[in-house]
Design a protein around this motif. Structure first.
Motif, PDB file in Angstrom:
ATOM      1  N   HIS A 140       8.361   1.525  10.681  1.00 21.92           N
ATOM      2  CA  HIS A 140       8.113   2.613   9.748  1.00 21.92           C
ATOM      3  C   HIS A 140       9.087   3.713  10.141  1.00 21.92           C
ATOM      4  O   HIS A 140       9.273   3.969  11.325  1.00 21.92           O
ATOM      5  CB  HIS A 140       6.662   3.079   9.881  1.00 21.92           C
ATOM      6  N   LEU A 190       0.628   4.112  -2.884  1.00 18.30           N
ATOM      7  CA  LEU A 190       0.473   5.546  -2.615  1.00 18.30           C
ATOM      8  C   LEU A 190       1.589   6.325  -3.300  1.00 18.30           C
ATOM      9  O   LEU A 190       1.354   7.379  -3.892  1.00 18.30           O
ATOM     10  CB  LEU A 190       0.521   5.798  -1.106  1.00 18.30           C
ATOM     11  N   LEU A 200      -4.236   1.289   6.554  1.00 15.70           N
ATOM     12  CA  LEU A 200      -2.782   1.321   6.416  1.00 15.70           C
ATOM     13  C   LEU A 200      -2.159   1.252   7.803  1.00 15.70           C
ATOM     14  O   LEU A 200      -2.636   1.864   8.751  1.00 15.70           O
ATOM     15  CB  LEU A 200      -2.378   2.634   5.737  1.00 15.70           C
ATOM     16  N   ARG A 205       0.819  -1.223   0.000  1.00 11.40           N
ATOM     17  CA  ARG A 205       0.000   0.000   0.000  1.00 11.40           C
ATOM     18  C   ARG A 205       0.844   1.262   0.000  1.00 11.40           C
ATOM     19  O   ARG A 205       0.475   2.258  -0.589  1.00 11.40           O
ATOM     20  CB  ARG A 205      -0.927  -0.018   1.209  1.00 11.40           C
ATOM     21  N   PHE A 206       1.969   1.187   0.664  1.00 18.27           N
ATOM     22  CA  PHE A 206       2.858   2.344   0.629  1.00 18.27           C
ATOM     23  C   PHE A 206       3.363   2.567  -0.792  1.00 18.27           C
ATOM     24  O   PHE A 206       3.408   3.693  -1.284  1.00 18.27           O
ATOM     25  CB  PHE A 206       4.045   2.133   1.573  1.00 18.27           C
ATOM     26  N   ILE A 234       5.831   7.549   3.477  1.00 16.28           N
ATOM     27  CA  ILE A 234       5.330   6.350   2.804  1.00 16.28           C
ATOM     28  C   ILE A 234       6.457   5.483   2.282  1.00 16.28           C
ATOM     29  O   ILE A 234       6.242   4.574   1.507  1.00 16.28           O
ATOM     30  CB  ILE A 234       4.380   6.720   1.654  1.00 16.28           C
TER      31      ILE A 234
END
Lengths: 358, 579
Positions: free
Chosen positions: B202, A150, B196, A146-147, A233
């Motif tokens: 991250h 995007l 998400l 998904r990153f 992202i």
């Protein structure tokens, strides 16, 4: 004979581009280090020889080649492999129409120092950079992340928006020089206007600024590095590893070189050295210095390379100084500021041409 | 009429007892009137902050649990402790989520750690532990040595990992229509909600926080913040160590300003003893605290500049932080794990040439801050990214339990150093910078200005630094000098009594809440002593906890790219967040 010359030119061009692209990975580290009061990469050595960390690009290449080539299990295997090639090839091909020197006489043949002097060179460049967005989209989409997705979306939207302003910003230039061929444009900038070289930046200052901003946006670097946006992202290439990542990475640097070449050619005289004609320097205040044609060509080729390196350096400088824009701010800048300004530029140029008659 | 008398009259039988030991007003209350009392205090007596909520487990007694609320009234600048006793079999209490937003997370933690149920809580889940963890780790009968299977991908054992709810189950979407997978918007285009996971792996989440977001396009429509990835059982460990032994653990709470934690903890224990440290000690504590505050703010500003892409500024500020770490190293012998304070004093005095070194370091730090200011404050891109982003109103900030720079950015002038000057803060001339809008830019500006104020305090303190001892001469807590230990029997005995197992520092039985102004806000240590050499309970009111609890509120409706600067501007420090 013609084919041989073409191959020599391609060889030279790819050599120049790849060397500079690879070197830029080193420059990026070293320049950022200097800016940030660090020492920077200096560990890679061959037999104890370190030469300012210049072996790091080599070490990087080795590292990337030997790394696991990971393809996400739920991703699209074929497209995932294809995407870096598209990104890299399109970045490389654009340079074909950029002249790196004037036409030269070589054993009685006239040779242009340019791989392909096609008369729609500028259009060709826009087409190729337009295609480069496919690399981003496909890379992001095929990763099944998904990153990544995007990032791909942002990349696509950004490229489309900025290509519009980019293309419109050079219209004024075309109106003045009356040609789409980059070779012609570079040659035309050798003329003088009010005793100054008639460079694009002089006759099209606004166009030059818009083009340069759009060019940075095209290379997807800070402050326009939204498709990457590593703290938000992670980037459209989040699922890439090994040399496929390397291709995307080098592709970015090659794109910087191409954009720098383009800015230099369109707005900063290309291979022209101010006041240097084919016979030597001719200054408007009367001084003349005769130079052998061989030396003149050499100086002009070197001048082009210098300009390209300068703009690469400038882009690095910007990249390590500014923070990143937000997505909607980027769009606002593209559509609400740069686009009207480039349209205004066209109108102004048209008016000036109408009244001066040239 | 004092507040305690007033409450006794107003609530009659429900107030079991009141006292004001150590100057801390306390009400012991019956459970059934808790909500009434809280509402009364909040609406009629201006107790707008719920500073802390915690539980004390008294295994031997009936009823077993004491649920402790610490309230604070900003207008009248007074604190009140409310204690409610509940039995283990019937550990139920009404929730305060309707009165204070911060109660949400505080009650979740109390439930997670002690199994106290808060009736009516909308979302009573585990918070520091994981779903599927068995038992309540802070209960006295939960053995410290007990191990539970590792969870997560890669674990070979059959674990509770499967019990972790999916994001879609956790996130509560405002609009019930949007909770369906696909919605058609006015344009006829099908819009899907994208879920998400930001973190824990991250880049912006530092590896220790997970934010699950529901996105519509790039707009965050709902989010859930999950913490506990760096839970190190600080509070449990503190209950098994001597009072001095806890000090090294406090280093690791807010690890970018460890000295403030050292000071706060030592002062809480000193409060139990009802002693004051010598003047010089207090000055040195102020100096070291303020230097730590600067390192804290430098880290915060640098980190969120980096997360916006301005990597160079991050390194400038880290370089600047190094100068201050050098100073700290010079005094404490460590850069990060300082463990500098002792109960009743300090580990050692300032180095002889500290003043000169400090002046030189501050000169360089000021240069770097100036450079950062030039690069950021009026940078159009930075300004646009920060202004109007992550706005919180003063009312919401108070309700969320915000303190420190984040609260002051919203325009509320609450600083523990001014409100209840501890140490010798009342002797210095400094300002409390305030913001107006409560957005990221104000939080940045407040931090930038506070650094200058902190340097002013240190300079004043160094100018007026008195001589004298740095440790209290008190047999109950201070080790005698080594020469005396080797030559006199009294000192030897004293040393033995303080060091040997089963002896040690023994504050009189009681409880003390000591707030200090940490880098992120009010850092409170609530220490309960039962008269033995080991604390019965050490609770940390970590300023970060409230800030991260309010994060969901801050990022709702913003774009995904805004999550990063908002998260950066609250300066989450996992060490004190998860403890």
């Amino acid at each position: 004979m013609g084919t041989v010359i073409i191959f020599v030119k391609i060889f030279f061009m790819i050599g120049f581009l790849m060397t500079l692209g690879v070197l830029l990975t080193w420059v990026e580290r070293k320049q950022s280090a200097v800016m940030q009061d660090r020492i920077g990469a200096n560990r890679a050595d061959i037999f104890g020889l370190r030469i300012l960390g210049l072996f790091h690009p080599l070490a990087d290449a080795l590292k990337l080649l030997t790394k696991e080539d990971f393809i996400p299990p739920s991703g699209d295997r074929f497209v995932h492999t294809l995407a870096p090639f598209i990104a890299f090839t399109t970045a490389l091909v654009g340079f074909a129409v950029i002249p790196f020197g004037p036409n030269v006489q070589f054993f009685g043949r006239e040779i242009s120092l340019q791989v392909a002097d096609i008369h729609v060179g500028l259009l060709f460049i826009f087409v190729v950079t337009g295609l480069s967005v496919y690399g981003v989209i496909l890379a992001g989409w095929s990763s099944a992340n998904r990153f990544g997705l995007l990032g791909a979306l942002r990349g696509a939207a950004q490229s489309i928006s900025y290509e519009v302003s980019m293309a419109l910003s050079v219209i004024g230039l075309l109106m003045i020089f009356g040609s789409l061929s980059l070779g012609e444009i570079a040659r035309a900038q050798g003329e003088l206007v009010w005793g100054l070289p008639r460079w694009g930046v002089l006759v099209q200052p606004l166009g030059c600024i818009i083009f340069f901003i759009a060019a940075i946006a095209e290379t997807k670097r800070i402050p326009f590095d939204l498709p990457e946006g590593e703290s938000e992202i992670v980037g459209f290439f989040v699922e890439y590893s090994g040399m496929k990542f390397g291709l995307l990475w080098i592709g970015e640097f090659v794109e910087i070189v191409v954009m720098s070449g383009l800015v230099a050619t369109l707005f900063f005289g290309g291979w022209q050295v101010p006041y240097l004609g084919s016979g030597g320097f001719v200054f408007p205040f009367g001084l003349q210095i005769g130079l052998p044609p061989f030396l003149v060509v050499l100086m002009q080729v070197l001048a082009f390379m210098f300009k390209v390196v300068f703009f690469c350096w400038l882009q690095m400088l910007i990249r390590w100084t500014l923070p990143r824009l937000r997505y909607d701010q980027l769009m606002r800048l593209g559509w609400k500021v740069l686009l009207p300004l480039s349209l205004l530029n066209i109108v102004l140029t048209g008016l000036v041409l109408l009244f001066t008659g040239s | 009429m004092s507040l305690l008398q007033e409450l006794s009259q107003e609530f009659g039988q429900a107030v079991l007892s009141t006292h004001a030991r150590l100057g801390e007003e306390t009400v012991v209350l019956q459970r059934k009137r808790l909500l009434d009392l809280i509402r009364y205090l909040k609406n009629k007596r201006g107790f707008d902050f719920l500073m802390d909520l915690t539980v004390v487990d008294r295994l031997e007694e009936v009823p077993r649990f004491q649920v402790v609320y610490h309230l604070y009234a900003r207008e009248t600048n007074r604190r009140l402790r409310i204690k409610v006793q509940v039995a283990a079999k019937d550990a139920h209490l009404p929730t305060l989520t309707g009165e204070y937003r911060i109660a949400d997370w505080l009650e979740r933690e109390a439930w997670d750690m002690y199994g106290v149920v808060f009736d009516g809580h909308p979302d009573l889940r585990r918070i520091l532990m994981y779903e599927g963890f068995e038992g309540y780790p802070l209960r006295k009968d939960y053995p410290k040595e007990r191990r539970q299977p590792r969870v997560g991908p890669g674990s070979t054992e059959k674990t509770a990992f499967d019990k972790t709810p999916s994001i879609a189950d956790v996130l509560v979407l405002d609009d019930p229509d949007t909770s369906q997978a696909a919605v058609s918007s006015g344009t006829g285009i099908k819009e899907e909600i994208m879920y998400l996971n930001l973190g824990p792996s991250h880049p912006a989440m530092h590896g220790v926080v997970r934010i699950s977001v529901a996105l519509k396009g790039e707009t965050v429509i709902a989010s859930d913040v999950e913490i506990g990835y760096m839970h190190r059982c600080f509070e449990k460990e503190a209950e098994t160590h001597s009072y001095t032994g806890v000090i090294p653990y406090t280093d690791r709470l807010n690890y970018v300003s460890p000295l403030i934690n050292n000071v706060g903890y030592a002062m809480a224990v000193e409060k139990l003893f009802e002693v004051e440290t010598p003047e010089r000690c207090q000055y040195v504590r102020v100096i070291m605290s303020e230097i730590s505050r600067i390192t804290d703010h430098l880290t915060c500003v640098g980190a969120f500049a980096m997360e916006l892409g301005a990597f160079t500024i991050f390194l400038y500020l880290m370089k600047s932080r190094e100068y201050l770490y050098d100073l700290i190293e010079d005094v404490t012998g460590a850069r990060l794990t300082t463990s500098y304070t002792r109960i009743g004093g300090l580990k050692g005095d300032l180095s002889p040439d500290f003043k000169e070194k400090c002046r030189e370091a501050f000169r360089k730090v000021r240069e770097d801050i100036q450079e950062c200011d030039n690069l950021l404050s009026r940078n159009r891109i930075f300004f646009d990214r920060m202004r109007g982003v992550g706005v919180i109103t003063p009312e919401d900030a108070i309700s969320c339990g915000f303190t420190g720079p984040c609260l002051r950015a919203a325009g509320v002038a609450y600083d523990v150093r001014k409100a209840e000057p501890y140490l010798v803060y009342d002797r210095f001339d400094f300002e409390v910078p305030l913001g107006t809008d409560g957005d990221c830019y104000d939080r940045y500006q407040v931090r930038m200005m506070e650094m200058e104020q902190s340097m002013r305090i240190v300079e004043q303190a160094l100018r007026n630094l008195p001589g004298g001892p740095i440790c209290l001469d008190d047999k109950r807590m201070t080790l005698p000098p080594k020469e005396l230990v080797y030559t006199t029997i009294e000192a030897l005995m004293n040393h033995f009594k303080l060091i040997m197992d089963g002896h040690g520092i023994r504050p009189p039985a009681g409880e003390a809440y000591m707030p200090v102004e940490g880098g992120n806000g009010e850092l409170g240590f609530y220490v309960v002593s039962d008269g033995t050499g080991i604390p019965a309970r050490v609770r940390v009111r970590a300023p970060c906890f409230a800030l991260v609890a309010g994060l969901s509120h801050l990022i709702r409706g913003r774009m995904l790219a805004d999550v990063v600067p908002i998260f950066g501007s609250i300066n989450m420090i996992a060490g004190e967040l998860d403890r």
